[in-house]
Design an enzyme around this catalytic site. Structure first.
Site, PDB file in Angstrom:
ATOM      1  N   GLU A 156      13.556   4.721 -12.679  1.00 29.56           N
ATOM      2  CA  GLU A 156      12.172   4.619 -12.652  1.00 29.56           C
ATOM      3  C   GLU A 156      11.340   6.221 -12.857  1.00 29.56           C
ATOM      4  OE1 GLU A 156       8.735   2.310 -10.048  1.00 29.56           O
ATOM      5  OE2 GLU A 156       9.533   4.094  -9.200  1.00 29.56           O
ATOM      6  N   LEU A 164      14.020  16.711 -18.800  1.00 26.35           N
ATOM      7  CA  LEU A 164      12.699  17.250 -18.612  1.00 26.35           C
ATOM      8  C   LEU A 164      12.522  18.888 -18.569  1.00 26.35           C
ATOM      9  CD1 LEU A 164      11.766  14.613 -15.790  1.00 26.35           C
ATOM     10  CD2 LEU A 164      10.689  14.875 -18.164  1.00 26.35           C
TER      11      LEU A 164
HETATM   12  P1  0O2 Z   1       9.089   3.686  -2.572  1.00 28.93           P
HETATM   13  O1  0O2 Z   1       9.173   3.973  -1.183  1.00 28.93           O
HETATM   14  O2  0O2 Z   1       8.117   4.733  -3.188  1.00 28.93           O
HETATM   15  O3  0O2 Z   1      10.260   3.527  -3.513  1.00 28.93           O
HETATM   16  P2  0O2 Z   1       8.807  -3.494  -7.769  1.00 28.93           P
HETATM   17  O4  0O2 Z   1       8.425  -4.085  -6.489  1.00 28.93           O
HETATM   18  O5  0O2 Z   1       8.963  -2.007  -7.690  1.00 28.93           O
HETATM   19  O6  0O2 Z   1       9.776  -4.324  -8.349  1.00 28.93           O
HETATM   20  P3  0O2 Z   1       6.199  -3.361  -8.395  1.00 28.93           P
HETATM   21  O7  0O2 Z   1       5.486  -3.248  -7.345  1.00 28.93           O
HETATM   22  O8  0O2 Z   1       5.126  -4.121  -9.511  1.00 28.93           O
HETATM   23  O9  0O2 Z   1       7.443  -3.747  -8.589  1.00 28.93           O
HETATM   24  O10 0O2 Z   1       6.467  -2.034  -9.156  1.00 28.93           O
HETATM   25  P4  0O2 Z   1       5.294  -0.714  -9.385  1.00 28.93           P
HETATM   26  O11 0O2 Z   1       3.918  -1.326  -9.089  1.00 28.93           O
HETATM   27  O12 0O2 Z   1       5.669   0.117 -10.482  1.00 28.93           O
HETATM   28  O13 0O2 Z   1       5.626   0.154  -8.082  1.00 28.93           O
HETATM   29  C1  0O2 Z   1       6.803   0.781  -7.797  1.00 28.93           C
HETATM   30  C2  0O2 Z   1       6.379   2.140  -7.043  1.00 28.93           C
HETATM   31  O14 0O2 Z   1       5.397   2.730  -7.317  1.00 28.93           O
HETATM   32  C3  0O2 Z   1       6.392   1.953  -5.550  1.00 28.93           C
HETATM   33  O15 0O2 Z   1       7.827   1.791  -4.843  1.00 28.93           O
HETATM   34  C4  0O2 Z   1       5.652   3.077  -5.137  1.00 28.93           C
HETATM   35  O16 0O2 Z   1       6.513   4.318  -5.139  1.00 28.93           O
HETATM   36  C5  0O2 Z   1       4.692   3.283  -6.130  1.00 28.93           C
HETATM   37  N1  0O2 Z   1       3.545   2.700  -5.846  1.00 28.93           N
HETATM   38  C6  0O2 Z   1       3.062   1.479  -6.405  1.00 28.93           C
HETATM   39  N2  0O2 Z   1       1.793   0.968  -5.935  1.00 28.93           N
HETATM   40  C7  0O2 Z   1       1.457   1.908  -4.979  1.00 28.93           C
HETATM   41  C8  0O2 Z   1       0.314   2.102  -4.022  1.00 28.93           C
HETATM   42  O17 0O2 Z   1      -0.584   1.243  -4.021  1.00 28.93           O
HETATM   43  N3  0O2 Z   1       0.176   3.171  -3.326  1.00 28.93           N
HETATM   44  C9  0O2 Z   1       1.487   4.009  -3.341  1.00 28.93           C
HETATM   45  N4  0O2 Z   1       1.340   5.152  -2.463  1.00 28.93           N
HETATM   46  N5  0O2 Z   1       2.452   4.016  -4.042  1.00 28.93           N
HETATM   47  C10 0O2 Z   1       2.686   2.903  -4.730  1.00 28.93           C
HETATM   48  P5  0O2 Z   1       7.973   1.212  -3.733  1.00 28.93           P
HETATM   49  O18 0O2 Z   1       9.413   0.644  -3.987  1.00 28.93           O
HETATM   50  O19 0O2 Z   1       7.156   0.128  -3.283  1.00 28.93           O
HETATM   51  O20 0O2 Z   1       8.448   2.317  -2.385  1.00 28.93           O
END
Ligand code: 0O2
Length: 215
Positions: free
Chosen positions: A150, A32
């Site tokens: 990710e 990057l």
């Molecule tokens: P953290 O603490 O940030 O690591 P997955 O559960 O990841 O296998 P999912 O939920 O389909 O599958 O994955 P997605 O939607 O790609 O989301 C992964 C990450 O995106 C989350 O990681 C958050 O960092 C962010 N994210 C997704 N949805 C939201 C939201 O509604 N609000 C906020 N603020 N962040 C979001 P983690 O592991 O949930 O949390």
């Protein structure tokens, strides 16, 4: 070869997991930086405002495995948790997001495993960001392994919203009062409007500076 741990004691395996995923973050981080520097050289403009990276804590990994009904083993975390290594790229404009995603897609050693475009299709909460799960080869002394990372790409405004919403969710332990959810959703709409306005303003300024002849 997809990374599958080293099969030795839990402590040794855990240390190797951290080493592999930290190396993956370094590799993507360097790529990057190079892209950003080259973009500055060619277009006199930096698409990346800043980058944050992190290795998911063991507590969060165990919590996520539990949520999806998997036992807490090193094998399961490597197989089922896609965001052990996470990198967040913050840009000024939405156009930068797609530009960066395309630049990464063109790199032959980056394998795109999945893409979720929460900008074109925001989450019901209002969350917007561009997510990619990629894998990248890591060359260890005796083997090559592919590690998943990710990548989240979003604008400064989207990042501001996501950080606050994340803090609010944490504070209320996910039982966020309805009126706060509604307000947050309204803020997400404002973020989209702001991003669109800033982009069009920037385009207009670029156009004007093209029209102004140099001294
Ligand atoms: P953290 O603490 O940030 O690591 P997955 O559960 O990841 O296998 P999912 O939920 O389909 O599958 O994955 P997605 O939607 O790609 O989301 C992964 C990450 O995106 C989350 O990681 C958050 O960092 C962010 N994210 C997704 N949805 C939201 C939201 O509604 N609000 C906020 N603020 N962040 C979001 P983690 O592991 O949930 O949390």
């Amino acid at each position: 070869m997809e990374y599958s741990g080293n099969g030795s004691s839990d402590v040794d395996s855990w240390k190797e997991v951290i080493l592999v995923y930290s190396s993956a973050l370094k590799e993507i981080g360097t790529k990057l930086e190079i892209l950003n520097d080259e973009f500055q050289h060619v277009h006199q403009y930096n698409p990346i405002e800043h980058i944050k990276s992190r290795i998911k804590t063991s507590e969060s990994i165990v919590k996520k495995l539990k949520k999806h009904g998997y036992e807490s083993t090193i094998d399961n975390m490597i197989r089922y948790i896609n965001d052990i290594a996470g990198i967040r790229i913050i840009c000024s404009f939405t156009t930068d997001i797609y530009r960066i995603a395309e630049m990464l897609e063109r790199q032959s050693d980056i394998n795109i495993l999945s893409v979720k475009d929460y900008i074109k299709r925001p989450k019901p909460s209002g969350y917007k960001s561009y997510h990619m799960i990629v894998s990248i080869p890591i060359y260890l002394s005796e083997k090559r392994v592919d590690a998943k990372v990710e990548i989240q790409i979003r604008t400064v405004a989207m990042d501001f919203w996501a950080s606050l919403e994340h803090k609010i969710n944490y504070k209320f332990d996910v039982n966020v009062p309805e009126h706060i959810k509604t307000e947050l959703y309204a803020c997400a709409e404002m973020v989209s409007e702001l991003d669109a306005k800033m982009l069009s303003l920037n385009e207009e300024v670029k156009q004007l500076s093209l029209e102004i002849p140099p001294d």
